[in-house]
Scaffold this motif. Structure first.
Motif, PDB file in Angstrom:
ATOM      1  N   MET A   1      34.801  -3.061  50.192  1.00  0.00           N
ATOM      2  CA  MET A   1      36.224  -3.397  50.251  1.00  0.00           C
ATOM      3  C   MET A   1      36.938  -2.770  49.057  1.00  0.00           C
ATOM      4  SD  MET A   1      38.083  -7.143  50.390  1.00  0.00           S
ATOM      5  CE  MET A   1      37.270  -7.631  51.894  1.00  0.00           C
ATOM      6  N   LYS A   2      38.023  -2.040  49.321  1.00  0.00           N
ATOM      7  CA  LYS A   2      38.769  -1.385  48.278  1.00  0.00           C
ATOM      8  C   LYS A   2      39.508  -2.409  47.419  1.00  0.00           C
ATOM      9  CE  LYS A   2      37.563   2.628  49.882  1.00  0.00           C
ATOM     10  NZ  LYS A   2      36.626   3.503  49.157  1.00  0.00           N
ATOM     11  N   MET A   3      39.882  -1.965  46.197  1.00  0.00           N
ATOM     12  CA  MET A   3      40.532  -2.864  45.253  1.00  0.00           C
ATOM     13  C   MET A   3      41.814  -3.464  45.817  1.00  0.00           C
ATOM     14  SD  MET A   3      40.603  -4.456  42.459  1.00  0.00           S
ATOM     15  CE  MET A   3      39.192  -3.710  41.629  1.00  0.00           C
ATOM     16  N   ILE A   4      42.645  -2.635  46.471  1.00  0.00           N
ATOM     17  CA  ILE A   4      43.911  -3.150  46.989  1.00  0.00           C
ATOM     18  C   ILE A   4      43.684  -4.184  48.086  1.00  0.00           C
ATOM     19  CG2 ILE A   4      44.240  -1.369  48.772  1.00  0.00           C
ATOM     20  CD1 ILE A   4      47.227  -1.403  47.947  1.00  0.00           C
ATOM     21  N   GLU A   5      42.594  -4.032  48.853  1.00  0.00           N
ATOM     22  CA  GLU A   5      42.264  -5.030  49.871  1.00  0.00           C
ATOM     23  C   GLU A   5      41.840  -6.336  49.211  1.00  0.00           C
ATOM     24  OE1 GLU A   5      39.867  -3.675  53.267  1.00  0.00           O
ATOM     25  OE2 GLU A   5      40.021  -1.685  52.372  1.00  0.00           O
TER      26      GLU A   5
ATOM     27  N   GLN B   1      43.602  -1.710  55.688  1.00  0.00           N
ATOM     28  CA  GLN B   1      42.578  -1.785  56.715  1.00  0.00           C
ATOM     29  C   GLN B   1      42.543  -0.488  57.532  1.00  0.00           C
ATOM     30  OE1 GLN B   1      40.446  -4.786  58.235  1.00  0.00           O
ATOM     31  NE2 GLN B   1      40.348  -4.581  56.030  1.00  0.00           N
ATOM     32  N   HIS B   2      41.354   0.026  57.764  1.00  0.00           N
ATOM     33  CA  HIS B   2      41.124   1.220  58.585  1.00  0.00           C
ATOM     34  C   HIS B   2      41.721   2.498  57.987  1.00  0.00           C
ATOM     35  CE1 HIS B   2      40.033  -1.766  61.606  1.00  0.00           C
ATOM     36  NE2 HIS B   2      41.235  -2.277  61.502  1.00  0.00           N
TER      37      HIS B   2
ATOM     38  N   VAL C   1      51.566  -5.183  61.024  1.00  0.00           N
ATOM     39  CA  VAL C   1      51.140  -4.063  60.174  1.00  0.00           C
ATOM     40  C   VAL C   1      49.691  -3.712  60.470  1.00  0.00           C
ATOM     41  CG1 VAL C   1      50.758  -3.329  57.783  1.00  0.00           C
ATOM     42  CG2 VAL C   1      52.791  -4.663  58.367  1.00  0.00           C
ATOM     43  N   ARG C   2      48.873  -4.721  60.666  1.00  0.00           N
ATOM     44  CA  ARG C   2      47.471  -4.488  61.014  1.00  0.00           C
ATOM     45  C   ARG C   2      47.357  -3.717  62.328  1.00  0.00           C
ATOM     46  NH1 ARG C   2      43.964  -6.782  64.457  1.00  0.00           N
ATOM     47  NH2 ARG C   2      41.732  -6.789  63.900  1.00  0.00           N
ATOM     48  N   MET C   3      48.197  -4.076  63.306  1.00  0.00           N
ATOM     49  CA  MET C   3      48.163  -3.377  64.592  1.00  0.00           C
ATOM     50  C   MET C   3      48.537  -1.907  64.431  1.00  0.00           C
ATOM     51  SD  MET C   3      47.207  -5.486  67.001  1.00  0.00           S
ATOM     52  CE  MET C   3      47.872  -4.887  68.550  1.00  0.00           C
ATOM     53  N   PHE C   4      49.536  -1.641  63.606  1.00  0.00           N
ATOM     54  CA  PHE C   4      49.927  -0.245  63.359  1.00  0.00           C
ATOM     55  C   PHE C   4      48.776   0.552  62.761  1.00  0.00           C
ATOM     56  CE2 PHE C   4      54.469  -1.778  63.206  1.00  0.00           C
ATOM     57  CZ  PHE C   4      54.877  -1.069  64.321  1.00  0.00           C
ATOM     58  N   ARG C   5      48.045  -0.079  61.847  1.00  0.00           N
ATOM     59  CA  ARG C   5      46.923   0.623  61.192  1.00  0.00           C
ATOM     60  C   ARG C   5      45.748   0.775  62.147  1.00  0.00           C
ATOM     61  NH1 ARG C   5      48.333   3.584  57.386  1.00  0.00           N
ATOM     62  NH2 ARG C   5      46.305   3.435  56.345  1.00  0.00           N
ATOM     63  N   LYS C   6      45.463  -0.281  62.886  1.00  0.00           N
ATOM     64  CA  LYS C   6      44.294  -0.252  63.767  1.00  0.00           C
ATOM     65  C   LYS C   6      44.493   0.722  64.917  1.00  0.00           C
ATOM     66  CE  LYS C   6      41.393  -3.224  66.689  1.00  0.00           C
ATOM     67  NZ  LYS C   6      41.153  -4.596  67.174  1.00  0.00           N
TER      68      LYS C   6
ATOM     69  N   LEU D   1      49.371  -6.254  52.090  1.00  0.00           N
ATOM     70  CA  LEU D   1      48.526  -5.334  51.321  1.00  0.00           C
ATOM     71  C   LEU D   1      47.148  -5.185  51.958  1.00  0.00           C
ATOM     72  CD1 LEU D   1      49.385  -6.446  47.660  1.00  0.00           C
ATOM     73  CD2 LEU D   1      50.158  -4.379  48.839  1.00  0.00           C
ATOM     74  N   TYR D   2      46.586  -6.295  52.383  1.00  0.00           N
ATOM     75  CA  TYR D   2      45.250  -6.250  52.983  1.00  0.00           C
ATOM     76  C   TYR D   2      45.281  -5.455  54.287  1.00  0.00           C
ATOM     77  CZ  TYR D   2      40.824  -7.855  54.943  1.00  0.00           C
ATOM     78  OH  TYR D   2      39.563  -7.893  55.489  1.00  0.00           O
ATOM     79  N   ASN D   3      46.259  -5.732  55.138  1.00  0.00           N
ATOM     80  CA  ASN D   3      46.334  -5.048  56.433  1.00  0.00           C
ATOM     81  C   ASN D   3      46.701  -3.581  56.295  1.00  0.00           C
ATOM     82  OD1 ASN D   3      45.691  -7.284  58.092  1.00  0.00           O
ATOM     83  ND2 ASN D   3      47.774  -8.071  57.891  1.00  0.00           N
TER      84      ASN D   3
END
Length: 514
Positions: free
Chosen positions: A1-5, A133-134, A217-222, A128-130
């Motif tokens: 897991m990255k720092m920003i996550e 993601q991906h 936001v998660r949907m946009f990334r996924k 930030l977490y979302n």
């Protein structure tokens, strides 16, 4: 897991913990003038008399305050009920307005501070977490690890999340007096938008909207790289924020009826209730427009739009329930039961709810025009039963709280009467279908795994059979996760749309007309 996550997850957890702690802060002191100000005229004198033993006393928690309130209030009501003096029973629940008035807490004095450290931090952390993601993966939807995740596959974290959601809905619907601190926390936002104080429903609407925006936001990334999914996500975010949250509040500010222009009967089951009709008719031209708009959506909008686009135009692009399911509920979509047994239950339950909604509405309209001379008491009982069993328990507690247990479309699949109405039109009179190319299917099962409506898509794909199901909401995720391009969402001619005896021939090199 990255720092920003990690930072995002940490901020979210801090905000969540603060949100759970805030309701228990402060003390309660009830004054007589508060009783007179927060009860109806017909009840003011009696309520002031019943609650007199509580005046001036300081209660250290909402539990002790509400316990004392119920002790004084319920003893009066219970005696009247035992004597069957029903016309003197006080049916209104004044626990919420009186608890809100009696509250003395730092949250009431500094609402923005507590909003920032709870919902503000949770929303920022979730964003930030979302957002991360991906980010380091190539475009394309993967189901890596979802069946090994404690959160996504009925593990301990999933069960805890579901339990918290269920508890929140139970408190929201039946014990809102325990949420007065949280309501005071969002009071400035309500005052700014509508010019009036916040209620538990404003708090819920704000949380609901923030959840869709953050998880959007998660949907946009996924689903980056898939324009259909990104446009669909943007659509539900817009309709929830503008039509379901902001516009109704602004209408109140302008002294107009609170109205969600995208909500349609029978999902909006109280649209034809007497108080709603009276509100429309007493609000001049705007109220009349709202009434006509709602009726036109029912008898024209639903069949016309569903004919051309299928039920996806509403369930996957507009509906707030669908918006929450597609964003917040997306991590749980693979948990929907694909069995034939579940499908049988689904058809019986959802159409039974639709029949109940129709019967209740017909009785309500008949009684409205007869001055409630016919079946007046039955109508009230139907309203109470439907509001409790369907509007609260099914749509709220089960519909959202069961995401981590049964998937993200429990309400849409088993309970929503509007989905049933849309589904009937889609099944028998629509141009929408999902076409399949059986010769290209490799039976990977991604499509069935990701179907939130419990459809075994692979079964259709293997046979080369077009998918024409009343339950399909046209989310398009089955097409998005197919590695071979077997599935396509199409609006085409009705001819040969339903083919019960498919010929598995691969591509379009050979055509056989049965």
């Amino acid at each position: 897991m990255k720092m920003i996550e990690k930072v995002g997850l940490g901020l979210f957890l801090i905000g969540l913990i603060a949100f759970l702690v805030i309701p228990f802060l402060g003390s309660y002191t009830l004054l007589e003038e508060q009783v007179w100000e927060n009860t109806k005229d017909i009840h003011q004198e009696k309520m002031a008399e019943l609650l007199a033993p509580m005046y001036g006393k300081e209660y250290g928690s909402n539990f002790s305050f509400l316990s004392a309130f119920r002790e004084n209030f319920n003893s009066y009501n219970d005696q009247l009920k035992s004597e069957q003096v029903w016309d003197q029973v006080i049916w209104d629940d004044y626990s919420f307005p009186l608890a809100k008035a009696a509250l003395q807490s730092p949250v009431r004095d500094n609402p923005w501070l507590f909003f920032g450290v709870s919902l503000g931090l949770a929303a920022l952390g979730g964003f930030l977490y979302n957002f991360r993601q991906h980010a380091d993966e190539p475009a394309g939807v993967k189901n890596n690890g979802i069946f090994h995740s404690s959160m996504k596959n009925r593990g301990l974290l999933g069960m805890l999340t579901g339990s918290l959601l269920i508890l929140f809905y139970i408190v929201l619907y039946w014990f809102p007096a325990y949420l007065v601190n949280l309501v005071w926390m969002v009071n400035p936002i309500s005052e700014w938008l509508s010019g009036g104080p916040a209620s538990q429903w404003f708090l819920y609407g704000l949380i609901y909207t923030l959840a869709i925006l953050v998880m959007g936001v998660r949907m946009f990334r996924k689903y980056r790289g898939n324009k259909y999914q990104q446009l669909r996500t943007a659509s539900v975010m817009f309709f929830q924020t503008a039509f379901a949250f902001l516009i109704p509040e602004i209408l109140v500010l302008l002294n107009q009826p609170y109205f969600d222009f995208k909500n349609i009967w029978p999902l909006d089951y109280d649209f034809f209730y007497d108080y709603q009709i009276d509100t429309f008719l007493s609000s001049g031209g705007v109220g009349m427009f709202m009434l006509i708009w709602g009726i036109l959506l029912i008898i024209v909008g639903v069949p016309v739009f569903t004919y051309f686009f299928g039920k996806r135009w509403y369930c996957s692009w507009v509906c707030g329930c669908g918006g929450l399911a597609e964003t917040v509920g997306d991590p749980y979509r693979q948990l929907s039961d694909k069995s034939v047994k579940a499908w049988k239950y689904e058809r019986w339950i959802i159409h039974s709810v639709l029949v109940l909604a129709v019967v209740m509405t017909v009785v309500t309209i008949a009684n409205y025009f007869s001055g409630f001379a016919l079946l007046g008491n039955v109508t009230n009982q139907l309203h109470s039963f439907y509001g409790f069993a369907i509007g609260s328990v099914f749509a709220g507690v089960v519909g959202t709280g069961f995401y981590p247990f049964m998937g993200n479309r429990v309400w849409c699949r088993f309970g929503c009467p509007l989905a049933a109405y849309l589904g009937i039109v889609q099944r028998f009179k629509s141009r929408f279908r999902i076409t399949t190319n059986g010769g290209q299917c490799i039976s990977c099962g991604n499509c069935s795994t990701y179907c939130e409506m419990g459809i075994d898509v692979r079964w259709y794909a293997q046979r080369g059979q077009e998918i024409v199901r009343s339950s399909c909401v046209g989310c398009g995720v089955c097409s998005a996760v197919c590695p071979r391009g077997v599935l396509k969402l199409e609006n085409g001619p009705e001819e040969n749309r339903i083919n019960e005896l498919p010929i598995i021939i691969g591509n379009d090199s050979i055509k056989i007309k049965l």
